[in-house]
Design a protein around this motif. Sequence first.
Motif, short mmCIF file in Angstrom:
data_model
loop_
_atom_site.label_atom_id
_atom_site.label_comp_id
_atom_site.label_asym_id
_atom_site.label_seq_id
_atom_site.Cartn_x
_atom_site.Cartn_y
_atom_site.Cartn_z
N THR A 117 18.83 29.95 40.74
CA THR A 117 17.63 30.58 40.20
C THR A 117 16.43 30.17 41.05
N HIS A 118 15.36 30.95 40.95
CA HIS A 118 14.11 30.60 41.61
C HIS A 118 13.21 29.76 40.71
N ARG A 119 13.66 29.51 39.50
CA ARG A 119 12.85 28.75 38.55
C ARG A 119 13.13 27.25 38.69
N LYS A 120 12.08 26.48 38.54
CA LYS A 120 12.18 25.04 38.62
C LYS A 120 12.47 24.46 37.23
N GLY A 121 13.40 23.51 37.18
CA GLY A 121 13.69 22.83 35.92
C GLY A 121 12.63 21.80 35.60
N THR A 122 12.02 21.93 34.44
CA THR A 122 10.97 20.99 34.03
C THR A 122 11.52 19.83 33.21
N SER A 123 12.61 20.07 32.48
CA SER A 123 13.20 19.02 31.67
C SER A 123 14.67 19.34 31.40
N ILE A 124 15.51 18.31 31.36
CA ILE A 124 16.94 18.47 31.15
C ILE A 124 17.43 17.33 30.26
N CYS A 125 18.37 17.62 29.38
CA CYS A 125 19.03 16.56 28.61
C CYS A 125 20.44 17.02 28.24
N TRP A 126 21.33 16.06 28.08
CA TRP A 126 22.68 16.34 27.63
C TRP A 126 22.66 16.55 26.11
N ALA A 127 23.48 17.50 25.65
CA ALA A 127 23.54 17.85 24.22
C ALA A 127 24.98 17.75 23.73
N VAL A 162 24.48 21.30 27.96
CA VAL A 162 23.30 20.86 28.70
C VAL A 162 22.11 21.69 28.23
N LEU A 163 21.05 21.01 27.83
CA LEU A 163 19.81 21.68 27.43
C LEU A 163 18.91 21.74 28.65
N LEU A 164 18.66 22.98 29.12
CA LEU A 164 17.94 23.20 30.37
C LEU A 164 16.66 23.96 30.11
N CYS A 165 15.54 23.39 30.50
CA CYS A 165 14.22 24.02 30.35
C CYS A 165 13.71 24.43 31.73
N LEU A 166 13.44 25.73 31.89
CA LEU A 166 13.00 26.27 33.17
C LEU A 166 11.56 26.76 33.07
N SER A 167 10.80 26.54 34.12
CA SER A 167 9.41 27.00 34.15
C SER A 167 9.36 28.47 34.50
N GLY A 168 8.27 29.12 34.11
CA GLY A 168 8.08 30.52 34.45
C GLY A 168 7.26 30.67 35.71
N THR A 176 5.41 27.24 29.22
CA THR A 176 5.91 26.12 30.00
C THR A 176 6.37 24.98 29.11
N VAL A 177 7.62 24.57 29.28
CA VAL A 177 8.20 23.49 28.48
C VAL A 177 8.16 22.21 29.31
N TRP A 178 7.55 21.18 28.77
CA TRP A 178 7.39 19.92 29.50
C TRP A 178 8.51 18.93 29.21
N SER A 179 9.08 18.97 28.04
CA SER A 179 10.06 17.95 27.67
C SER A 179 11.03 18.52 26.65
N CYS A 180 12.18 17.85 26.51
CA CYS A 180 13.17 18.22 25.51
C CYS A 180 13.97 16.99 25.12
N ALA A 181 14.60 17.04 23.95
CA ALA A 181 15.41 15.92 23.46
C ALA A 181 16.41 16.45 22.45
N TRP A 182 17.58 15.79 22.38
CA TRP A 182 18.63 16.16 21.44
C TRP A 182 18.72 15.10 20.35
N CYS A 183 18.92 15.55 19.11
CA CYS A 183 18.99 14.64 17.98
C CYS A 183 20.45 14.24 17.72
N PHE A 184 20.72 12.94 17.62
CA PHE A 184 22.07 12.43 17.37
C PHE A 184 22.22 11.91 15.95
N ASN A 185 21.19 11.97 15.13
CA ASN A 185 21.29 11.52 13.76
C ASN A 185 22.13 12.49 12.95
N PRO A 186 23.06 12.02 12.09
CA PRO A 186 23.93 12.92 11.33
C PRO A 186 23.18 13.90 10.44
N GLN A 187 21.96 13.58 10.02
CA GLN A 187 21.21 14.48 9.15
C GLN A 187 20.68 15.71 9.90
#
Length: 524
Positions: A249-259, A268-274, A309-320
């Motif tokens: 892609t021509h888009r730059k990844g701004t934030s990545i995390c494993w899910a 993989v949670l992938l956030c790409l800039s516009g 534009t997405v600056w950050s991301c995170a995955w929740c591991f809590n059972p709730q």
Amino acid sequence: MAKFLTSQVHGRLLSNEGVTEMKRNKWHGGSQFGWQDRQRHRSRRHREHNSRLSREWSQRSDPDSSLSELSEQNSSAAESTSSASKSTDVPELPGFYYDQKKDRYFRLLPGHNNCNPLTWEAIKQRDMEEKRLKMLEEDAKTGRVARMGMDFTMLLQKRHFGLMNSASYLRLAQELKVSGMRRNKLEVHSADSSSKSSFKMILADTNCERIFAVKNDETGYKYGILNLDGHKKESRLISVDMCDNLYFTHRKGTSICWASLSGRDSHVLLCLSGHADIPGCISLLPASIFRNSNSEDHLSMQCNFRSSTVWSCAWCFNPQADKCFSTGLLYCVFVTDAVTGQKQTFSTNSSVLAQQFARRVPVLYNGCRSGEIFSIDIRQRMTKGLSWRGTTISHNSAVTSIRLLQDENYLIAADMIGKIKLWDLRIARCIKQYEGHHNEYAYLPIHVHEEEGILLAVGQDCYTRIWSLRDGCLLRTIPSPYSASNDSIPNIAFSSQLGGRGGVPGLLMAVRHDLYHFSYSSNH
């Protein structure tokens, strides 16, 4: 005769007046210089006496106080040496630069000038390059120690004579191993013909068996997975294989995390800039699509939606809320259920540049461009009348990375002026700082490895620094194999078992198109 006596008395009076005048001048000189020196000497001796008493007092409760005493002595010696060198410096002349090697002044012109390339920027770059090359030479030598005056022989002696408990011995021995890591260049086996693509980001999964990598060349950005195999104990090296299916892609990844949607690190949670008229997007991709091009895997893509534009991301591991993830945007935070698509919106006062979920409770911590760090309890948003905003602390600059410790009462945060602080969330107070990190405006992460007791961060000056998590001591500074520039800032990943359980310990460093492994022995 009377005349002779008169002249003799007159001569004596003159000589006495001369002696008196000399004494007076000497006394005035002493009052001008010697008295102040004596006062400074007395105050310095008083401070040294107080510091010695405080060290003796702390030594009763801290078995490692001798180490801090050695560090203080070495730092004071370094300060005295630097002050001595500064005192012998030549005077500074406005518009001129003094070259110590050539022992002469050179005229400076402001800014960049083609006719006269001698500018402060060029001089600074030259000095930094000389420092980097010198550190690379020293880095290749053996016998490196983490703390001045401390090596394995001294550790064994202290342990043998009962001067150090088991916990302190294991911690300091591990610090010595980490400080003695040696650099080895790795060969990445890949079917991609454009092997000169530069690494822009690497992110290890939970067990450090796979590395999600972002590479860039003139054609655009490439997203793929590196498989690690670290079970070759005889060589203490790891093999790296790049998955065949890359995402272009021509888009730059701004934030990545494993899910972990259908299993641990299954997505993989992938956030790409516009760019231009195309907005950014957030995609939850199965990790299997990078191993093969099966269309069924592409159909199983989750939560592919557009956003600003997405600056950050995170995955929740809590059972709730173990199927939820968060995204930090401009003036708001989205918390999305990956299964149902239900979304919660939390308004903020600034862009959210860093995020992490706690594991014990479904609480999200956010670091903002304004320097504020606050928590969100995603359960209270659904209840009317309850405030969702929790703990609030603040830095003096934009927060670029946050990491919760296993004891979730503590949080480490880094900002854009190079400050790394350890916060006690119960009292909202900074209890420790890790000095030496360099940052001016870059978006740089920090890495915490509590099992090894270390904190790692790459600065904008392209140096990788490793601190003791316990006392903040700077254990090692690793220079980059390339000259410092914005395009050669290393990306790192650290694990005690690279390649999965039973793998080799060490540090992975990706710089430009090269991948390095800094290895050390797990047994001593």
